[in-house]
Enzyme design. Structure first.
Site, PDB file in Angstrom:
ATOM      1  CD  GLU A 359      -2.544  -1.085   2.464  1.00 45.87           C
ATOM      2  OE1 GLU A 359      -3.903  -1.749   2.419  1.00 45.87           O
ATOM      3  OE2 GLU A 359      -2.325  -1.096   3.475  1.00 45.87           O
TER       4      GLU A 359
HETATM    5  C1  TNX Z   1      -4.466  -4.157   4.819  1.00 50.28           C
HETATM    6  S1  TNX Z   1      -2.761  -6.625   4.241  1.00 50.28           S
HETATM    7  C2  TNX Z   1      -2.919  -3.945   5.162  1.00 50.28           C
HETATM    8  C3  TNX Z   1      -3.055  -3.291   6.408  1.00 50.28           C
HETATM    9  C4  TNX Z   1      -4.309  -3.071   7.233  1.00 50.28           C
HETATM   10  C5  TNX Z   1      -5.285  -4.292   6.956  1.00 50.28           C
HETATM   11  C6  TNX Z   1      -6.533  -4.479   7.593  1.00 50.28           C
HETATM   12  C7  TNX Z   1      -1.667  -5.332   4.269  1.00 50.28           C
HETATM   13  C8  TNX Z   1      -0.573  -5.748   3.715  1.00 50.28           C
HETATM   14  N1  TNX Z   1      -2.128  -4.112   4.446  1.00 50.28           N
HETATM   15  O1  TNX Z   1      -2.407  -2.162   6.495  1.00 50.28           O
HETATM   16  O2  TNX Z   1      -4.138  -3.168   8.590  1.00 50.28           O
HETATM   17  O3  TNX Z   1      -5.596  -4.289   5.546  1.00 50.28           O
HETATM   18  O4  TNX Z   1      -7.259  -5.595   7.391  1.00 50.28           O
END
Ligand code: TNX
Length: 566
Positions: A359
């Protein structure tokens, strides 16, 4: 001390050791009233184990019953001795038996629990050639009328044999105080070893901070189900949770809050060492994650010079993602990364360093892959092997690279291509393995962006075939992440972990041929009374046929976990 006769309706308070005498009468009365079922119940079935063992050969003619004279014998080797001591510590509180441990196998006498380290534990006499060697984590467990024997090539194998032994005893064995019960194990042989070498859980200590004791308790839960990796998500926008001497404000300033604006916190190096060594004694490897280049608001609050605009952002206590990043165009950023990774690597005995990579919405294309490639090399410079979320896939391969799949579909050509170039995969599908997803609409905490995950959904998938173009041979294993935006206490953690964690553990450990929802559901049901006896919170999922009446007496003064609410 002798075992109670099977037919005795009245437990004998004298069966409890002297130091517990003041409570003995009380406990015995309680036990007589509420544990009658345990005293009269037949022993567990030999195949009543989670995760399901590779091979079980029950011998209905044999059972072994622990009594006050039972002793533990172990191969004279420090790591095996440690497992023998752990076995004694597991069994002493509920049984009240002394269970002395001796480092000798010379005269295997009747009434012993024997833990043997053997170079070639397979093939055991009388078994066919199909039984290959037990490997680094396998074990053989034999229960006969005269004793219990665990044989393994490593202390880790002995440790897993002990976890199985524990499950073969009545649920009351989990009681922290003496209980009158008949401590019988079902007879036969179990041959067991894992399907995948990597079986893990992730705990996000960044969104909410958790005390060392909470982390240690999570490690206990992993060990119980033969999970061998704890991935700690140590840094995120809301908090930086690990002390770094060369950049001290990361922890003291960057760790000073959390989601919702609470005080946050961080682990000192000694705290972290304590976690690592507690884990290691339970054959669990800690995988530290420093999430880069995104999820870094807390670092930027502490050191604005790492920010693209060199301006300190406000501390972040919300739950959005994808807005922050360290400046990929500034050399200082790479000094910072080298320093942090160097210090974290030096504290971490395990082979892995996780660099996140998820992300980073504002660092795109070649800038992102360039950043990842450079950071991967910095990991290699520390002597560790790089792990990252599957967003790392487009970057060049480096030796040993491991990607962690968290997608909710099953097809990603970029990940499949990275695997063709040599990457291995840890599989954590958001819609099956994310323990922060709600069980059902009315689950009081958790998310639902990847859907609802009931126990069946956590169980009914196959890590070996889940991602298209990724063969089982490229799958290192499986991990169940727990993100903690909505998780604020140990009870919350346990409520989301249990009973789904054993489902994930079984996918990581058990041969695919044992996969069977109906059988799993029935085996899992018996763990409810175990968790209750140990004071562990869990979700009483309606999918599981939990035993209707408790088989474990309540303890005076012990806190009662409310299994229904986190
Ligand atoms: C996605 S999964 C994220 C996290 C959040 C999560 C909540 C991932 C690698 N990144 O930053 O906490 O969703 O479910």
């Amino acid at each position: 001390m002798s075992t109670l006769p099977l037919s005795s309706p009245t437990p004998d308070p004298a069966a409890l050791p002297t130091q517990h005498q003041p409570e003995a009468a009380d406990l015995a009365t309680l036990a007589a009233r509420t544990a009658g079922a345990d005293l009269l119940a037949p022993p567990a079935r030999l195949d009543d184990v989670v995760p399901a063992p590779e091979r079980v050969e029950a011998d209905p003619t044999a059972t072994f019953t622990l009594d006050g004279d039972t002793a533990i014998r172990v191969t004279a080797a420090p790591d095996a001795r440690q497992v023998a001591d752990q076995l004694a510590e597991l069994l002493r509180p509920a049984t009240g038996y002394p269970l002395p441990v001796a480092e000798t196998l010379a005269a295997e006498k009747n009434g012993t629990l024997t833990l043997t380290l053997a170079g070639t534990a397979f093939p055991p006499p009388g078994t066919d050639a199909e039984s290959a060697d037990l490997g680094a984590e396998g074990y053989r467990l034999d229960v006969t009328a005269t004793g219990v024997r665990v044989v393994a090539e490593t202390a880790t194998g002995l440790f897993y044999g002990v976890q199985t032994l524990r499950q073969l005893l009545p649920a009351a064995i989990e009681s922290p105080t003496p209980v009158t019960a008949r401590w019988t194990l079902p007879g036969g042989t179990i041959l067991d070893r894992p399907r995948f070498p990597y079986r893990g859980t992730m705990l996000d200590v960044a969104r909410h901070f958790f005390a060392v004791e909470d982390v240690l308790r999570v490690i206990d839960h992993l060990a119980r189900y033969k999970l061998n990796h704890l991935h700690l998500h140590l840094t995120d926008d809301q908090g930086w949770r690990i002390a770094v001497d060369s950049w001290p404000r990361l922890a003291t300033v960057g760790g000073a809050t959390e989601v919702g604006g609470g005080p946050g916190g961080h682990y000192t190096k000694d705290d972290y060492r304590r976690i690592v060594s507690y884990a290691s004694a339970r054959h669990v490897t800690v995988v530290p994650e420093i999430d880069l280049p995104g999820h870094t608001n807390a670092a930027l609050v502490a050191y604005p010079r790492l920010a693209p605009d060199k301006v300190a952002p406000a501390p972040y206590t919300g739950t959005e993602v994808g807005f922050s990043y360290v400046d990929p165009a500034d050399e200082q950023t790479y000094d910072f990364i080298a320093d942090v990774l160097g210090e974290v690597a030096a504290l971490t005995p395990g082979p892995w360093l996780h660099i996140g990579g998820d992300e980073a919405f504002k660092v795109k294309g070649e800038v992102y892959t360039g950043f990842v490639e450079r950071t991967q090399r910095l990991v290699a410079d520390t002597g560790k092997t790089v792990v990252g979320w599957h967003q790392l896939a487009p970057a060049a391969h480096v030796d040993g690279r491991v990607l962690q799949w968290w997608g909710t579909d099953t097809d990603d050509p970029t990940t499949a291509d990275a695997v063709r170039r040599g990457a291995r995969l840890i599989v954590s599908p958001g819609n099956h393995a994310y323990l922060d997803m709600k069980y059902a609409e009315d689950t009081p905490i958790g998310h639902d962006w990847a859907g609802l995950i009931d126990v069946r959904r956590a169980y009914d998938w196959d890590p070996g075939t889940h991602v298209a173009g990724v063969p089982a041979t490229a799958v290192l294993g499986v991990e169940a992440p727990l993100w903690t935006e909505s998780v604020t206490s140990l009870a919350d953690i346990e409520f989301l972990l249990l009973p789904r964690l054993p489902a994930i553990a079984e996918l990581g450990w058990s041969p695919r041929a044992t996969h069977d929802w109906a059988g799993f559901r029935d085996r899992l049901a018996g763990h409810g009374p175990r968790w209750s006896a140990a004071g562990i919170t869990f979700h009483r999922s309606p999918e599981i046929p939990w035993p209707a009446t408790p088989t474990v007496p309540r303890q005076h003064g012990a806190p009662q976990a409310d299994p229904a609410t986190p």
